[in-house]
Design a protein around this motif. Structure first.
Motif, PDB file in Angstrom:
ATOM      1  N   VAL A  27       0.808  -1.217   0.000  1.00  5.93           N
ATOM      2  CA  VAL A  27       0.000   0.000   0.000  1.00  5.93           C
ATOM      3  C   VAL A  27       0.845   1.273   0.000  1.00  5.93           C
ATOM      4  CG1 VAL A  27      -2.002  -1.130   1.034  1.00  5.93           C
ATOM      5  CG2 VAL A  27      -0.341   0.003   2.521  1.00  5.93           C
ATOM      6  N   ARG A  28       2.148   1.117  -0.290  1.00  5.83           N
ATOM      7  CA  ARG A  28       3.007   2.294  -0.371  1.00  5.83           C
ATOM      8  C   ARG A  28       2.737   3.067  -1.666  1.00  5.83           C
ATOM      9  NH1 ARG A  28       8.775   0.005  -0.142  1.00  5.83           N
ATOM     10  NH2 ARG A  28       7.770  -1.528  -1.488  1.00  5.83           N
ATOM     11  N   SER A  29       3.218   4.303  -1.715  1.00  5.20           N
ATOM     12  CA  SER A  29       3.069   5.115  -2.921  1.00  5.20           C
ATOM     13  C   SER A  29       3.989   4.567  -4.008  1.00  5.20           C
ATOM     14  CB  SER A  29       3.421   6.572  -2.628  1.00  5.20           C
ATOM     15  OG  SER A  29       4.799   6.688  -2.345  1.00  5.20           O
ATOM     16  N   PRO A  30       3.657   4.801  -5.291  1.00  8.43           N
ATOM     17  CA  PRO A  30       4.510   4.304  -6.376  1.00  8.43           C
ATOM     18  C   PRO A  30       5.975   4.726  -6.220  1.00  8.43           C
ATOM     19  CG  PRO A  30       2.422   5.019  -7.265  1.00  8.43           C
ATOM     20  CD  PRO A  30       2.426   5.410  -5.801  1.00  8.43           C
ATOM     21  N   THR A  37      10.434  -4.230  -3.604  1.00  2.00           N
ATOM     22  CA  THR A  37       9.100  -4.790  -3.388  1.00  2.00           C
ATOM     23  C   THR A  37       9.226  -6.233  -2.923  1.00  2.00           C
ATOM     24  OG1 THR A  37       8.910  -5.551  -5.676  1.00  2.00           O
ATOM     25  CG2 THR A  37       8.039  -3.347  -5.197  1.00  2.00           C
ATOM     26  N   ILE A  38       8.152  -6.761  -2.396  1.00  2.00           N
ATOM     27  CA  ILE A  38       8.085  -8.182  -2.067  1.00  2.00           C
ATOM     28  C   ILE A  38       7.634  -8.894  -3.337  1.00  2.00           C
ATOM     29  CG2 ILE A  38       6.946  -9.955  -0.678  1.00  2.00           C
ATOM     30  CD1 ILE A  38       6.673  -7.871   1.561  1.00  2.00           C
ATOM     31  N   VAL A  39       8.408  -9.885  -3.758  1.00  2.00           N
ATOM     32  CA  VAL A  39       8.113 -10.606  -4.998  1.00  2.00           C
ATOM     33  C   VAL A  39       6.678 -11.133  -4.979  1.00  2.00           C
ATOM     34  CG1 VAL A  39       8.740 -12.604  -6.416  1.00  2.00           C
ATOM     35  CG2 VAL A  39      10.523 -11.244  -5.327  1.00  2.00           C
ATOM     36  N   GLY A  40       5.967 -10.853  -6.062  1.00  6.56           N
ATOM     37  CA  GLY A  40       4.600 -11.345  -6.187  1.00  6.56           C
ATOM     38  C   GLY A  40       3.541 -10.409  -5.638  1.00  6.56           C
ATOM     39  N   SER A  41       3.963  -9.304  -5.016  1.00  5.43           N
ATOM     40  CA  SER A  41       2.975  -8.374  -4.457  1.00  5.43           C
ATOM     41  C   SER A  41       2.408  -7.490  -5.559  1.00  5.43           C
ATOM     42  CB  SER A  41       3.616  -7.500  -3.375  1.00  5.43           C
ATOM     43  OG  SER A  41       4.620  -6.661  -3.924  1.00  5.43           O
ATOM     44  N   ILE A  42       1.232  -6.928  -5.285  1.00  3.72           N
ATOM     45  CA  ILE A  42       0.665  -5.924  -6.182  1.00  3.72           C
ATOM     46  C   ILE A  42       0.624  -4.612  -5.413  1.00  3.72           C
ATOM     47  CG2 ILE A  42      -0.673  -7.608  -7.520  1.00  3.72           C
ATOM     48  CD1 ILE A  42      -3.214  -6.544  -6.067  1.00  3.72           C
ATOM     49  N   ASN A  43       0.678  -3.505  -6.145  1.00  6.58           N
ATOM     50  CA  ASN A  43       0.682  -2.197  -5.504  1.00  6.58           C
ATOM     51  C   ASN A  43      -0.687  -1.543  -5.625  1.00  6.58           C
ATOM     52  OD1 ASN A  43       1.579   1.075  -6.301  1.00  6.58           O
ATOM     53  ND2 ASN A  43       1.926   0.233  -4.280  1.00  6.58           N
ATOM     54  N   ILE A  44      -1.291  -1.283  -4.469  1.00  6.19           N
ATOM     55  CA  ILE A  44      -2.515  -0.491  -4.394  1.00  6.19           C
ATOM     56  C   ILE A  44      -2.274   0.518  -3.274  1.00  6.19           C
ATOM     57  CG2 ILE A  44      -5.004  -0.451  -4.005  1.00  6.19           C
ATOM     58  CD1 ILE A  44      -5.130  -3.410  -4.767  1.00  6.19           C
ATOM     59  N   PRO A  45      -1.911   1.761  -3.612  1.00  3.57           N
ATOM     60  CA  PRO A  45      -1.683   2.752  -2.559  1.00  3.57           C
ATOM     61  C   PRO A  45      -2.869   2.821  -1.600  1.00  3.57           C
ATOM     62  CG  PRO A  45      -0.983   3.613  -4.676  1.00  3.57           C
ATOM     63  CD  PRO A  45      -1.707   2.316  -4.941  1.00  3.57           C
ATOM     64  N   VAL A  46      -2.574   3.060  -0.323  1.00  5.34           N
ATOM     65  CA  VAL A  46      -3.601   2.981   0.722  1.00  5.34           C
ATOM     66  C   VAL A  46      -4.833   3.830   0.401  1.00  5.34           C
ATOM     67  CG1 VAL A  46      -2.660   4.783   2.240  1.00  5.34           C
ATOM     68  CG2 VAL A  46      -3.956   2.876   3.224  1.00  5.34           C
ATOM     69  N   VAL A  76      -2.514 -10.060   2.697  1.00  2.00           N
ATOM     70  CA  VAL A  76      -1.579  -9.428   3.621  1.00  2.00           C
ATOM     71  C   VAL A  76      -1.228  -8.064   3.039  1.00  2.00           C
ATOM     72  CG1 VAL A  76       0.729  -9.491   4.644  1.00  2.00           C
ATOM     73  CG2 VAL A  76      -0.647 -11.579   4.536  1.00  2.00           C
ATOM     74  N   PHE A  77      -1.480  -7.043   3.830  1.00  8.27           N
ATOM     75  CA  PHE A  77      -1.163  -5.677   3.427  1.00  8.27           C
ATOM     76  C   PHE A  77       0.148  -5.265   4.072  1.00  8.27           C
ATOM     77  CE2 PHE A  77      -5.741  -5.990   3.078  1.00  8.27           C
ATOM     78  CZ  PHE A  77      -6.013  -5.327   1.892  1.00  8.27           C
ATOM     79  N   HIS A  78       0.915  -4.434   3.360  1.00  9.70           N
ATOM     80  CA  HIS A  78       2.116  -3.885   3.991  1.00  9.70           C
ATOM     81  C   HIS A  78       2.417  -2.508   3.427  1.00  9.70           C
ATOM     82  CE1 HIS A  78       5.478  -3.866   1.096  1.00  9.70           C
ATOM     83  NE2 HIS A  78       4.835  -4.847   0.505  1.00  9.70           N
ATOM     84  N   CYS A  79       3.063  -1.706   4.256  1.00  8.84           N
ATOM     85  CA  CYS A  79       3.561  -0.403   3.846  1.00  8.84           C
ATOM     86  C   CYS A  79       5.039  -0.372   4.213  1.00  8.84           C
ATOM     87  CB  CYS A  79       2.769   0.721   4.513  1.00  8.84           C
ATOM     88  SG  CYS A  79       2.804   0.646   6.316  1.00  8.84           S
ATOM     89  N   GLN A  80       5.580   0.785   4.537  1.00 10.17           N
ATOM     90  CA  GLN A  80       6.998   0.850   4.882  1.00 10.17           C
ATOM     91  C   GLN A  80       7.246   0.352   6.306  1.00 10.17           C
ATOM     92  OE1 GLN A  80       9.311   1.416   2.622  1.00 10.17           O
ATOM     93  NE2 GLN A  80      10.977   1.139   4.067  1.00 10.17           N
ATOM     94  N   LYS A  81       6.412   0.801   7.272  1.00 11.53           N
ATOM     95  CA  LYS A  81       6.639   0.435   8.678  1.00 11.53           C
ATOM     96  C   LYS A  81       5.458  -0.255   9.347  1.00 11.53           C
ATOM     97  CE  LYS A  81       9.942   4.142   9.467  1.00 11.53           C
ATOM     98  NZ  LYS A  81      10.255   5.357  10.221  1.00 11.53           N
ATOM     99  N   GLY A  82       4.257  -0.145   8.783  1.00 10.54           N
ATOM    100  CA  GLY A  82       3.110  -0.851   9.350  1.00 10.54           C
ATOM    101  C   GLY A  82       1.845  -0.044   9.566  1.00 10.54           C
ATOM    102  N   PHE A 107       7.584  -3.224   5.231  1.00 10.90           N
ATOM    103  CA  PHE A 107       8.676  -3.560   4.313  1.00 10.90           C
ATOM    104  C   PHE A 107      10.029  -3.372   4.987  1.00 10.90           C
ATOM    105  CE2 PHE A 107      11.512  -2.697   0.647  1.00 10.90           C
ATOM    106  CZ  PHE A 107      11.301  -3.879  -0.052  1.00 10.90           C
ATOM    107  N   GLN A 108      10.090  -2.434   5.907  1.00 14.73           N
ATOM    108  CA  GLN A 108      11.344  -2.199   6.648  1.00 14.73           C
ATOM    109  C   GLN A 108      11.771  -3.460   7.387  1.00 14.73           C
ATOM    110  OE1 GLN A 108      12.117   1.675   8.698  1.00 14.73           O
ATOM    111  NE2 GLN A 108      11.822   0.422  10.517  1.00 14.73           N
ATOM    112  N   GLN A 109      10.810  -4.130   8.025  1.00 13.35           N
ATOM    113  CA  GLN A 109      11.086  -5.377   8.732  1.00 13.35           C
ATOM    114  C   GLN A 109      11.452  -6.487   7.742  1.00 13.35           C
ATOM    115  OE1 GLN A 109      11.018  -5.542  12.144  1.00 13.35           O
ATOM    116  NE2 GLN A 109      11.766  -7.625  12.076  1.00 13.35           N
ATOM    117  N   TRP A 110      10.714  -6.529   6.634  1.00 16.49           N
ATOM    118  CA  TRP A 110      10.938  -7.547   5.605  1.00 16.49           C
ATOM    119  C   TRP A 110      12.377  -7.510   5.083  1.00 16.49           C
ATOM    120  CZ3 TRP A 110       8.226 -11.621   3.753  1.00 16.49           C
ATOM    121  CH2 TRP A 110       8.623 -12.186   2.549  1.00 16.49           C
ATOM    122  N   THR A 111      12.882  -6.311   4.876  1.00 14.41           N
ATOM    123  CA  THR A 111      14.229  -6.181   4.317  1.00 14.41           C
ATOM    124  C   THR A 111      15.299  -6.200   5.406  1.00 14.41           C
ATOM    125  OG1 THR A 111      14.074  -3.764   4.359  1.00 14.41           O
ATOM    126  CG2 THR A 111      13.481  -4.877   2.302  1.00 14.41           C
ATOM    127  N   GLY A 112      14.874  -6.221   6.679  1.00 13.78           N
ATOM    128  CA  GLY A 112      15.813  -6.280   7.774  1.00 13.78           C
ATOM    129  C   GLY A 112      16.514  -4.977   8.080  1.00 13.78           C
TER     130      GLY A 112
END
Length: 114
Positions: A27-30, A37-46, A76-82, A107-112
């Motif tokens: 749900v992050r901005s373009p 990105t997380i592989v396989g995700s689609i982008n729909i801004p919040v 499962v929805f995700h943004c940068q921090k939650g 995504f911040q957590q995802w990328t560590g």
């Protein structure tokens, strides 16, 4: 918008991805997608989640190249921090989606990256 939002950890999400049992919606901005990105995700801004999840199935398929999720689909929805991911979960719930979660830490957590 009160109440707790169901969350999923990165490890739990990875397992669901291996089983092909989840649609991940970023749900992050373009512009933020340039960070990765997380592989396989689609982008729909919040700010578009409600509009896109109420599209008719043909229009959803046309825009995203995948079948529109059913109300019982695992999302499962995700943004940068939650925070925006949690907002998106609440929006999906108000639309009748029953199996929705927010990626804890985004995504911040995802990328560590802290």
């Amino acid at each position: 918008m009160s109440g707790t939002v169901p969350e999923i950890t990165c490890e739990e999400l990875k397992k669901m991805m291996m089983d092909n049992k989840v649609l991940i919606i970023d749900v992050r901005s373009p512009g933020e997608l340039e960070k990765g990105t997380i592989v396989g995700s689609i982008n729909i801004p919040v700010n578009s989640v409600e509009e896109k999840l109420t599209l008719d199935p043909d229009k959803f398929q046309e825009q995203f190249g995948i079948e529109k999720p059913k109300e019982t689909s695992s999302l499962v929805f995700h943004c940068q921090k939650g925070l925006r991911g949690a907002c998106a979960v609440k929006i999906a719930q108000t639309l009748g989606y029953t199996s929705v979660q927010n990626l804890a830490g985004g995504f911040q957590q995802w990328t560590g990256k802290e």
